[in-house]
Scaffold this motif. Sequence first.
Motif, PDB file in Angstrom:
ATOM      1  N   VAL A  55      -9.280   2.794  -2.357  1.00  0.00           N
ATOM      2  CA  VAL A  55      -7.859   2.806  -2.232  1.00  0.00           C
ATOM      3  C   VAL A  55      -7.433   3.243  -0.883  1.00  0.00           C
ATOM      4  O   VAL A  55      -6.534   2.737  -0.463  1.00  0.00           O
ATOM      5  N   VAL A  56      -8.134   4.298  -0.362  1.00  0.00           N
ATOM      6  CA  VAL A  56      -7.816   4.750   0.643  1.00  0.00           C
ATOM      7  C   VAL A  56      -8.072   3.870   1.881  1.00  0.00           C
ATOM      8  O   VAL A  56      -6.896   3.880   2.725  1.00  0.00           O
ATOM      9  N   LEU A  57      -8.830   3.096   1.869  1.00  0.00           N
ATOM     10  CA  LEU A  57      -9.113   2.097   2.854  1.00  0.00           C
ATOM     11  C   LEU A  57      -7.864   1.087   2.899  1.00  0.00           C
ATOM     12  O   LEU A  57      -7.400   0.450   3.828  1.00  0.00           O
ATOM     13  N   ILE A  58      -7.654   0.513   1.576  1.00  0.00           N
ATOM     14  CA  ILE A  58      -6.510  -0.373   1.444  1.00  0.00           C
ATOM     15  C   ILE A  58      -5.329  -0.072   2.163  1.00  0.00           C
ATOM     16  O   ILE A  58      -4.546  -0.597   2.752  1.00  0.00           O
ATOM     17  N   MET A  59      -5.101   1.183   1.588  1.00  0.00           N
ATOM     18  CA  MET A  59      -3.820   1.855   2.199  1.00  0.00           C
ATOM     19  C   MET A  59      -3.650   2.100   3.656  1.00  0.00           C
ATOM     20  O   MET A  59      -2.647   2.066   4.263  1.00  0.00           O
ATOM     21  N   ALA A  61      -5.036   0.121   5.855  1.00  0.00           N
ATOM     22  CA  ALA A  61      -4.775  -1.194   6.320  1.00  0.00           C
ATOM     23  C   ALA A  61      -3.432  -1.435   5.915  1.00  0.00           C
ATOM     24  O   ALA A  61      -2.789  -2.186   6.843  1.00  0.00           O
ATOM     25  N   ALA A  62      -2.825  -1.327   4.962  1.00  0.00           N
ATOM     26  CA  ALA A  62      -1.293  -1.398   4.719  1.00  0.00           C
ATOM     27  C   ALA A  62      -0.577  -0.639   5.718  1.00  0.00           C
ATOM     28  O   ALA A  62       0.573  -1.219   6.223  1.00  0.00           O
ATOM     29  N   LEU A  63      -1.101   0.499   5.896  1.00  0.00           N
ATOM     30  CA  LEU A  63      -0.015   1.394   7.187  1.00  0.00           C
ATOM     31  C   LEU A  63      -0.265   0.595   8.562  1.00  0.00           C
ATOM     32  O   LEU A  63       0.631   0.678   9.138  1.00  0.00           O
ATOM     33  N   VAL A  64      -1.302   0.180   8.717  1.00  0.00           N
ATOM     34  CA  VAL A  64      -1.651  -0.643  10.037  1.00  0.00           C
ATOM     35  C   VAL A  64      -0.953  -1.768  10.021  1.00  0.00           C
ATOM     36  O   VAL A  64      -0.076  -2.128  10.951  1.00  0.00           O
ATOM     37  N   PHE A  65      -0.561  -2.481   8.928  1.00  0.00           N
ATOM     38  CA  PHE A  65       0.273  -3.702   8.903  1.00  0.00           C
ATOM     39  C   PHE A  65       1.652  -3.291   9.080  1.00  0.00           C
ATOM     40  O   PHE A  65       2.297  -4.098   9.805  1.00  0.00           O
ATOM     41  N   ILE A  66       2.114  -2.294   8.386  1.00  0.00           N
ATOM     42  CA  ILE A  66       3.600  -1.906   8.524  1.00  0.00           C
ATOM     43  C   ILE A  66       3.792  -1.446   9.752  1.00  0.00           C
ATOM     44  O   ILE A  66       4.626  -1.803  10.179  1.00  0.00           O
ATOM     45  N   SER A  67       2.935  -0.600  10.672  1.00  0.00           N
ATOM     46  CA  SER A  67       3.154  -0.281  11.847  1.00  0.00           C
ATOM     47  C   SER A  67       3.102  -1.633  12.855  1.00  0.00           C
ATOM     48  O   SER A  67       4.093  -1.454  13.773  1.00  0.00           O
ATOM     49  N   ASN A  68       2.369  -2.473  12.837  1.00  0.00           N
ATOM     50  CA  ASN A  68       2.369  -3.708  13.461  1.00  0.00           C
ATOM     51  C   ASN A  68       3.648  -4.475  13.315  1.00  0.00           C
ATOM     52  O   ASN A  68       4.280  -5.210  14.257  1.00  0.00           O
ATOM     53  N   LEU A  69       4.259  -4.335  12.096  1.00  0.00           N
ATOM     54  CA  LEU A  69       5.644  -5.118  11.799  1.00  0.00           C
ATOM     55  C   LEU A  69       6.612  -4.356  12.763  1.00  0.00           C
ATOM     56  O   LEU A  69       7.679  -4.744  12.475  1.00  0.00           O
ATOM     57  N   GLY A 112      -7.000  -7.476  14.856  1.00  0.00           N
ATOM     58  CA  GLY A 112      -8.453  -7.353  14.207  1.00  0.00           C
ATOM     59  C   GLY A 112      -8.654  -6.154  13.255  1.00  0.00           C
ATOM     60  O   GLY A 112      -9.864  -5.373  13.403  1.00  0.00           O
ATOM     61  N   TYR A 113      -7.773  -5.778  12.427  1.00  0.00           N
ATOM     62  CA  TYR A 113      -7.996  -4.928  11.372  1.00  0.00           C
ATOM     63  C   TYR A 113      -8.238  -5.106  10.207  1.00  0.00           C
ATOM     64  O   TYR A 113      -8.317  -4.212   9.337  1.00  0.00           O
ATOM     65  N   GLN A 114      -8.729  -6.332   9.927  1.00  0.00           N
ATOM     66  CA  GLN A 114      -8.947  -6.928   8.552  1.00  0.00           C
ATOM     67  C   GLN A 114     -10.069  -6.046   8.134  1.00  0.00           C
ATOM     68  O   GLN A 114     -10.281  -6.321   6.692  1.00  0.00           O
ATOM     69  N   PHE A 115     -11.044  -5.703   8.921  1.00  0.00           N
ATOM     70  CA  PHE A 115     -12.253  -5.130   8.183  1.00  0.00           C
ATOM     71  C   PHE A 115     -12.121  -4.016   7.582  1.00  0.00           C
ATOM     72  O   PHE A 115     -12.702  -3.817   6.577  1.00  0.00           O
ATOM     73  N   ILE A 116     -11.169  -3.306   7.651  1.00  0.00           N
ATOM     74  CA  ILE A 116     -10.581  -2.146   6.885  1.00  0.00           C
ATOM     75  C   ILE A 116     -10.255  -2.721   5.411  1.00  0.00           C
ATOM     76  O   ILE A 116     -10.688  -1.794   4.411  1.00  0.00           O
ATOM     77  N   LEU A 117      -9.513  -3.649   5.496  1.00  0.00           N
ATOM     78  CA  LEU A 117      -9.039  -4.083   4.163  1.00  0.00           C
ATOM     79  C   LEU A 117     -10.158  -4.709   3.440  1.00  0.00           C
ATOM     80  O   LEU A 117     -10.247  -4.307   2.189  1.00  0.00           O
ATOM     81  N   HIS A 118     -11.158  -5.369   4.053  1.00  0.00           N
ATOM     82  CA  HIS A 118     -12.293  -5.984   3.491  1.00  0.00           C
ATOM     83  C   HIS A 118     -13.360  -5.037   3.043  1.00  0.00           C
ATOM     84  O   HIS A 118     -13.747  -5.177   1.989  1.00  0.00           O
ATOM     85  N   SER A 119     -13.360  -3.954   3.613  1.00  0.00           N
ATOM     86  CA  SER A 119     -14.371  -2.793   3.328  1.00  0.00           C
ATOM     87  C   SER A 119     -13.633  -2.179   2.001  1.00  0.00           C
ATOM     88  O   SER A 119     -14.246  -1.708   1.148  1.00  0.00           O
TER      89      SER A 119
END
Length: 138
Positions: A55-59, A61-69, A112-119
């Motif tokens: 859950v920490v890794l998924i969150m 990745a979500a923060l990076v996604f929101i930051s990129n937007l 290229g931060y998808q590896f965080i979500l995949h992990s």
Amino acid sequence: MKNNKFVKILIKYAACIVPATIMTLLVIDTHELALAESEVERYRILTDAFTIPGVVLIMVAALVFISNLGGFDGLGYSLKVAIKRLLPFFGAVPDEKYGDYVERKRAHRIKGYQFILHSGLLFLAIALYFMYKFYQIY
């Protein structure tokens, strides 16, 4: 060239999975898996141990996604201006307008931060397996 790309990908995933594994081992050690009296208790501890880093890794990745937007651009600009105005030893007040700040930040988005979500999904899948085993016995 192809081998170099594989090594970079491997380093990315290792840099993500190793700390998550350490976090998992810390949770296992904290809950004292070796002293668990029943198999149900062991599966519960293992489920918790893999869920937390997943859950920490998924969150993250979500923060990076929101930051990129651009979700944090306003907050970043506000803090930058406030610090420069309230603490003059950090430098002069910036002449940069908010629109210019946003354009500058758009040029430096993380890629290229998808590896965080995949992990994170990998750890969550392992946790779901242990949860399945838990409910088979329970």
